[in-house]
Design a protein around this motif. Structure first.
Motif, PDB file in Angstrom:
ATOM      1  N   SER A 107       0.819  -1.204   0.000  1.00 55.67           N
ATOM      2  CA  SER A 107       0.000   0.000   0.000  1.00 55.67           C
ATOM      3  C   SER A 107       0.859   1.262   0.000  1.00 55.67           C
ATOM      4  CB  SER A 107      -0.921   0.002   1.230  1.00 55.67           C
ATOM      5  OG  SER A 107      -1.550   1.256   1.379  1.00 55.67           O
ATOM      6  N   TRP A 108       0.598   2.141  -0.965  1.00 55.85           N
ATOM      7  CA  TRP A 108       1.290   3.426  -0.985  1.00 55.85           C
ATOM      8  C   TRP A 108       0.851   4.298   0.179  1.00 55.85           C
ATOM      9  CZ3 TRP A 108       5.515   4.349  -3.624  1.00 55.85           C
ATOM     10  CH2 TRP A 108       5.766   3.611  -4.780  1.00 55.85           C
ATOM     11  N   LEU A 109      -0.384   4.137   0.630  1.00 55.23           N
ATOM     12  CA  LEU A 109      -0.849   4.891   1.790  1.00 55.23           C
ATOM     13  C   LEU A 109      -0.059   4.504   3.034  1.00 55.23           C
ATOM     14  CD1 LEU A 109      -2.816   6.796   3.201  1.00 55.23           C
ATOM     15  CD2 LEU A 109      -4.422   4.889   3.400  1.00 55.23           C
ATOM     16  N   SER A 110       0.164   3.206   3.233  1.00 54.66           N
ATOM     17  CA  SER A 110       0.958   2.766   4.379  1.00 54.66           C
ATOM     18  C   SER A 110       2.384   3.309   4.302  1.00 54.66           C
ATOM     19  CB  SER A 110       0.985   1.235   4.437  1.00 54.66           C
ATOM     20  OG  SER A 110      -0.283   0.712   4.767  1.00 54.66           O
ATOM     21  N   ARG A 111       2.943   3.323   3.119  1.00 59.69           N
ATOM     22  CA  ARG A 111       4.293   3.866   2.958  1.00 59.69           C
ATOM     23  C   ARG A 111       4.321   5.351   3.275  1.00 59.69           C
ATOM     24  NH1 ARG A 111       4.461   0.632  -2.718  1.00 59.69           N
ATOM     25  NH2 ARG A 111       4.778  -1.448  -1.832  1.00 59.69           N
ATOM     26  N   GLU A 112       3.281   6.070   2.855  1.00 62.84           N
ATOM     27  CA  GLU A 112       3.195   7.493   3.174  1.00 62.84           C
ATOM     28  C   GLU A 112       3.129   7.710   4.684  1.00 62.84           C
ATOM     29  OE1 GLU A 112       0.372  11.101   1.631  1.00 62.84           O
ATOM     30  OE2 GLU A 112      -0.590   9.484   2.748  1.00 62.84           O
ATOM     31  N   VAL A 113       2.325   6.883   5.365  1.00 63.81           N
ATOM     32  CA  VAL A 113       2.177   6.993   6.814  1.00 63.81           C
ATOM     33  C   VAL A 113       3.508   6.768   7.528  1.00 63.81           C
ATOM     34  CG1 VAL A 113       1.103   5.879   8.811  1.00 63.81           C
ATOM     35  CG2 VAL A 113      -0.265   6.401   6.799  1.00 63.81           C
ATOM     36  N   ILE A 114       4.377   5.957   6.956  1.00 63.65           N
ATOM     37  CA  ILE A 114       5.688   5.695   7.550  1.00 63.65           C
ATOM     38  C   ILE A 114       6.682   6.794   7.204  1.00 63.65           C
ATOM     39  CG2 ILE A 114       7.660   4.117   7.532  1.00 63.65           C
ATOM     40  CD1 ILE A 114       5.627   1.851   7.010  1.00 63.65           C
ATOM     41  N   VAL A 115       6.675   7.236   5.958  1.00 63.06           N
ATOM     42  CA  VAL A 115       7.683   8.198   5.499  1.00 63.06           C
ATOM     43  C   VAL A 115       7.455   9.586   6.097  1.00 63.06           C
ATOM     44  CG1 VAL A 115       8.592   9.390   3.462  1.00 63.06           C
ATOM     45  CG2 VAL A 115       8.129   6.938   3.368  1.00 63.06           C
ATOM     46  N   LEU A 116       6.194  10.007   6.245  1.00 65.12           N
ATOM     47  CA  LEU A 116       5.928  11.359   6.736  1.00 65.12           C
ATOM     48  C   LEU A 116       6.508  11.610   8.129  1.00 65.12           C
ATOM     49  CD1 LEU A 116       4.691  14.132   6.527  1.00 65.12           C
ATOM     50  CD2 LEU A 116       2.470  13.157   7.140  1.00 65.12           C
ATOM     51  N   PRO A 117       6.243  10.758   9.133  1.00 68.38           N
ATOM     52  CA  PRO A 117       6.870  11.007  10.437  1.00 68.38           C
ATOM     53  C   PRO A 117       8.398  10.954  10.383  1.00 68.38           C
ATOM     54  CG  PRO A 117       5.070   9.442  10.649  1.00 68.38           C
ATOM     55  CD  PRO A 117       5.326   9.612   9.190  1.00 68.38           C
ATOM     56  N   ALA A 118       8.935  10.056   9.540  1.00 69.52           N
ATOM     57  CA  ALA A 118      10.391   9.986   9.406  1.00 69.52           C
ATOM     58  C   ALA A 118      10.941  11.285   8.836  1.00 69.52           C
ATOM     59  CB  ALA A 118      10.768   8.799   8.512  1.00 69.52           C
ATOM     60  N   PHE A 119      10.230  11.859   7.860  1.00 68.95           N
ATOM     61  CA  PHE A 119      10.649  13.141   7.283  1.00 68.95           C
ATOM     62  C   PHE A 119      10.626  14.247   8.331  1.00 68.95           C
ATOM     63  CE2 PHE A 119       8.857  17.122   5.479  1.00 68.95           C
ATOM     64  CZ  PHE A 119      10.007  17.583   4.842  1.00 68.95           C
ATOM     65  N   LEU A 120       9.559  14.313   9.125  1.00 70.22           N
ATOM     66  CA  LEU A 120       9.459  15.363  10.137  1.00 70.22           C
ATOM     67  C   LEU A 120      10.509  15.170  11.228  1.00 70.22           C
ATOM     68  CD1 LEU A 120       5.571  15.658  10.494  1.00 70.22           C
ATOM     69  CD2 LEU A 120       7.135  17.155   9.233  1.00 70.22           C
ATOM     70  N   ALA A 121      10.769  13.939  11.629  1.00 73.74           N
ATOM     71  CA  ALA A 121      11.776  13.682  12.650  1.00 73.74           C
ATOM     72  C   ALA A 121      13.175  14.075  12.153  1.00 73.74           C
ATOM     73  CB  ALA A 121      11.744  12.213  13.063  1.00 73.74           C
ATOM     74  N   THR A 122      13.463  13.750  10.903  1.00 70.45           N
ATOM     75  CA  THR A 122      14.768  14.109  10.333  1.00 70.45           C
ATOM     76  C   THR A 122      14.902  15.618  10.192  1.00 70.45           C
ATOM     77  OG1 THR A 122      14.722  12.032   9.094  1.00 70.45           O
ATOM     78  CG2 THR A 122      16.350  13.663   8.430  1.00 70.45           C
ATOM     79  N   THR A 123      13.818  16.278   9.816  1.00 69.31           N
ATOM     80  CA  THR A 123      13.840  17.737   9.735  1.00 69.31           C
ATOM     81  C   THR A 123      14.107  18.351  11.099  1.00 69.31           C
ATOM     82  OG1 THR A 123      12.293  17.736   7.873  1.00 69.31           O
ATOM     83  CG2 THR A 123      12.473  19.777   9.143  1.00 69.31           C
ATOM     84  N   LEU A 124      13.482  17.806  12.130  1.00 75.67           N
ATOM     85  CA  LEU A 124      13.720  18.289  13.487  1.00 75.67           C
ATOM     86  C   LEU A 124      15.186  18.118  13.872  1.00 75.67           C
ATOM     87  CD1 LEU A 124      12.754  19.338  16.238  1.00 75.67           C
ATOM     88  CD2 LEU A 124      12.135  16.975  16.814  1.00 75.67           C
ATOM     89  N   ALA A 125      15.748  16.957  13.584  1.00 73.73           N
ATOM     90  CA  ALA A 125      17.158  16.719  13.906  1.00 73.73           C
ATOM     91  C   ALA A 125      18.060  17.669  13.117  1.00 73.73           C
ATOM     92  CB  ALA A 125      17.512  15.262  13.601  1.00 73.73           C
TER      93      ALA A 125
END
Length: 311
Positions: free
Chosen positions: A82-100
């Motif tokens: 599912s591309w939706l599931s992948r989006e749900v995983i990638v979005l928090p990872a993107f925000l966490a990396t941006t924070l770091a």
């Protein structure tokens, strides 16, 4: 299809956040390589905060699309297919990396690898979001490589225009470069969105009322839906707007999202104050809200052959 405002706000807000982060990472790399002078103000830290705010606002908007928000965590369970599931995983990872990355900028540490990872996650998120719709083969207006490409370029355009406003506040010497990049991204977005609009307008329908019913009569008109009111089909698979709304909205989107931003950025962008550039970014975002509404409304589900009017 019926446009869902939760998804309209999510995709435009998150798309702008990703575009802004890509611009910040590219600028950071150019400064590190000595291609551009280093900004004196807290440009990168402020930019990271704006990215996080936009991303969080997009997440809040997305929750309104959930039938049971408490079970949202289950959306990540089907990541293999599912591309939706992948989006749900990638979005928090993107925000966490941006924070770091923002914390590293604030502390003066090494940011290259964090910036590279954030940029890759931003691009992956564009792909995941676009493929959620491009993978729906039954809606041919969405099932095209232009869908993820448009999500990427339009998000990049809005993010870079917002980035130009931040540059005007914190590093005016870099403003011509920032405004030029935003103008180029907006032009590219206009070209690909125009190509998508032309493609959708020229698609030959695979099914007609005649083929769906197995009747060869040249003129078949539905006079009634057979019920006293609307149904799930009429609510969820049709935008329900007046036929003349879409052409007028397309012109408004073209002016607000593409024409005015390109003219202003190309002619005055290098010397405008940050307040006016922020207003331009807000105007462009408003235009992209209309563009995303059109994207959903242009999707024609085959079931609408049976539910053309309520009668």
């Amino acid at each position: 299809m019926r446009p869902a405002w939760s998804m309209i706000f999510f995709t435009t807000l998150a798309g702008a956040a990703q575009g802004l982060m890509l611009g910040l990472v590219a600028l950071d790399a150019a400064v590190a390589l000595g291609l551009l002078p280093a900004p004196k103000g807290p440009l990168f830290v402020t930019g990271a905060v704006v990215v996080l705010v936009l991303g969080a606002a997009g997440l809040v908007a997305a929750t309104f699309h959930l039938g049971r928000p408490k079970r949202a965590w289950r959306a990540a369970s089907q990541w293999r297919t599912s591309w939706l599931s992948r989006e749900v995983i990638v979005l928090p990872a993107f925000l966490a990396t941006t924070l770091a990355w923002g914390v590293a900028q604030w502390q003066g540490g090494t940011t290259f690898w964090l910036g590279l990872l954030a940029a890759l996650l931003a691009l992956a998120l564009y792909l995941c979001t676009g493929m959620i719709y491009a993978a729906v083969g039954v809606i041919r207006e969405w099932a095209s490589p232009l869908t993820p490409l448009n999500f990427t370029l339009l998000g990049l355009a809005s993010g870079l225009t917002l980035g130009a406003a931040l540059v005007a506040f914190h590093a005016p010497a870099l403003l011509p470069w920032a405004a030029g990049a935003a103008a180029v991204a907006t032009v590219l977005g206009a070209i690909t969105r125009g190509a998508s609009t032309w493609r959708n307008a020229t698609l030959a329908p695979r099914s007609t009322v005649q083929s769906a019913l197995g009747i060869r009569h040249p003129r078949i008109v539905q006079s009634s839906q057979g019920t006293l009111g609307g149904s799930f089909g009429t609510r969820e698979f049709s935008h329900g707007a007046a036929p003349d709304l879409l052409p007028r909205l397309r012109w408004g989107v073209a002016v607000a999202a593409f024409v005015l931003p390109v003219i202003v950025l190309a002619t005055q962008g290098g010397r405008l104050p940050g307040v006016l550039l922020a207003a331009l970014a807000l105007l462009q975002w408003a235009g992209l809200l209309g563009e995303r509404w059109l994207f959903f409304a242009e999707g024609r589900h085959p079931q609408n052959l049976y539910y053309q009017r309520m009668g």
